[in-house]
Design an enzyme around this catalytic site. Structure first.
Site, short mmCIF file in Angstrom:
data_model
loop_
_atom_site.label_atom_id
_atom_site.label_comp_id
_atom_site.label_asym_id
_atom_site.label_seq_id
_atom_site.Cartn_x
_atom_site.Cartn_y
_atom_site.Cartn_z
CG MET A 26 -1.92 -1.14 1.25
SD MET A 26 -2.94 -1.17 2.75
CE MET A 26 -3.91 0.33 2.54
CG HIS A 27 0.65 3.29 2.52
ND1 HIS A 27 -0.64 3.65 2.84
CD2 HIS A 27 0.99 2.34 3.44
CE1 HIS A 27 -1.05 2.98 3.90
NE2 HIS A 27 -0.09 2.17 4.28
CG ASP A 46 -0.12 -5.03 2.04
OD1 ASP A 46 -0.93 -4.27 2.62
OD2 ASP A 46 1.11 -4.87 2.11
#
Length: 494
Positions: A78-79, A237
């Site tokens: 992520m991110h 995830d």
């Protein structure tokens, strides 16, 4: 029919082939490099993700009929910020979740803009790994590239784009950008304006199980698949992994004892804790979840064993920690090797051993390290409990869960039974289950998740040991507040 789940990780992508009843028929892993151009920076070339897919999918299907593949789901790190120009080309290497360059931007968001506004707009406050601070950094430090951004994607969304030609994301992954109004499941106009981007630059929002398209002719040819293969939006995830552990609906909990540690609590309602110590995100099941993320969990064990003790025999090192020692050691450990996210959000925090005496042994310090990680996980659980969530048991996954001793410590520190799933394949498995829903094999995520969950064992807490750990935890909670001023001083922070 067959279904492919992809776990786009930080160091490798894992590809799983699953049948209609969730059996894993084959797995393939393809590694790729990480780049650290400056201290604290972490980047990756998105081309490596696509190259891994081009190599991994044909290998996955080498002994199977590719014409039987009906759907693909992707779960991923992520991110990360993936910036594309108008022609769909990557403008710069992706800035990853574990990149620490945005300290100034995080301070601006949390202190100048203010936590109250951020929480009202998005349900969260700024953390160094989130996407919005990366956009601010790019606008301030790479203005020429910033003005060329046509689309902003997350890592797994770039893979979906290469597969389908569609700019899409799902609510769970979008929640970690600090650009989504999580409660209302829409892009936050206030955050977009603040970051200098428009909604047209953002991907279209989907539920995780929704089909976003089918394979392009080019992607199908490159992968050796039919063009009618359905690709769903996928999930971040942790949300994808939660699908595979049955963590859907109200009040279900999964703890991941991996390199980092997470406490993932599903909820049918949107909840925010008053101090934003836990992330308040959308879930891949259509609901929401609270998540506590500690940056160093099983990595503490690896650091202690391999870097400090130069010993790779993890099991032997734990043999000396006999049951009579549990809950009775006087040594403590703060597991903040890389700073910490949940619940303290302190990039200056550091790891500490405390309480050693002349008779302290290597086993005592190993035990303290295992207990310290468990105590830090309990920090997040206690915040969720304060919001009225009844966390009476949890599933447990991740590499650290393979240690019987660590499982016992964690069950008693938390005072709840821990269920060990029989199939633990992480985000890739959850992504494959999302593909099953996208293709109509199951009606919804809850149905497929519970159908596939099989518990192989349960670790029960012992009331006497839990009481000992309650007392130890009360002492553990005093250590970080006492050390915090020193951490800031050592880091040169006012």
């Amino acid at each position: 029919m067959l279904y492919i789940g992809i776990d786009l990780g930080t160091s490798a992508s894992k590809f799983l082939l699953v049948d209609e009843v969730g059996r894993v028929l084959n797995t393939v892993t393809k590694e790729y490099p990480l780049s650290f151009p400056r201290p604290g920076w972490s980047e990756q070339d998105p081309a490596h993700w696509w190259q891994a897919c081009l190599a991994g999918v044909p290998e996955l299907l080498a002994c199977f009929d590719a014409k039987q593949v009906a759907g693909i789901g992707v779960g991923g790190q992520m991110h990360g910020l993936v910036a594309l120009d108008a022609a769909g080309n990557v403008l710069r290497p992706a800035i990853l979740w574990n990149d620490g360059r945005t300290a100034a931007q995080v301070n601006y968001l949390n202190e100048t803009v203010g936590n109250d506004k951020l929480s009202a707009w998005t349900g969260n406050i700024a953390f160094a790994g989130f996407t919005a601070p990366k956009l601010l950094w790019m606008r301030q430090n790479e203005p020429d590239l910033f003005t060329r951004i046509a689309k902003i994607l997350l890592p797994k969304d770039y893979l979906v784009y290469r597969l389908t030609g569609v700019h899409a994301t799902d609510y769970s992954d979008a929640s970690g950008t600090l650009l989504l109004d999580v409660a209302h499941k829409r892009w936050s106009s206030e955050m977009l304006d603040l970051c200098g981007v428009t909604e047209a630059q953002m991907p279209t929002l989907f539920d995780s199980w929704q089909p976003v398209g089918t394979l392009t002719a080019a992607a199908a040819a490159a992968l050796g698949l039919p063009t009618d293969v359905v690709v769903c939006a996928g999930a971040g995830d942790n949300a994808a992994a939660a699908i595979g552990t049955g963590t859907v609906g109200e009040g279900r909990c999964n703890i991941s004892l991996g390199t980092s540690g997470t406490v993932f609590i599903s909820s049918e309602q949107f909840r925010v804790d008053p101090h934003n110590a836990l992330h308040a995100f959308a879930h891949a099941d259509g609901g929401f979840h609270l998540m506590g993320c500690m940056l160093s969990a099983a990595s503490c064990n690896k650091w202690w064993m391999e870097d400090i003790l130069h010993d790779g025999d993890y099991a032997a090192a734990q043999e000396a920690i006999v049951p009579e020692k549990l809950g009775r050691s006087h040594v403590f450990y703060l597991p903040y090797l890389m700073g910490e996210r949940s619940p303290i959000n302190d990039t200056n925090a550091r790891a500490v051993f405390l309480g050693m005496t002349m008779d302290t042994t290597r086993a005592d310090m190993t035990q303290a390290m295992l207990e310290g990680v468990a105590f830090a996980l309990r920090d997040s659980v206690e915040i969720a409990r304060s919001l009225g969530l009844d966390i009476s048991r949890s599933t447990l996954c991740g590499g650290g869960s393979r240690s019987p001793l660590w499982r016992t410590i964690l069950a008693n520190v938390l005072g709840i039974p821990l269920d060990l799933p029989a199939t633990e394949q992480g985000p890739g498995y959850g992504a494959a289950l999302l593909a099953l829903v996208a293709c109509g094999r199951y009606r919804n995520v809850a149905e497929v998740s519970r159908a596939m969950l099989h518990i192989q064992a349960t670790v029960q807490p012992d009331p006497e040991l839990t009481a000992l750990y309650d007392a130890r935890y009360a002492e553990f909670k005093q250590i970080y507040p006492a050390c915090r001023p020193l951490f800031a001083s050592l880091a040169g922070t006012p």
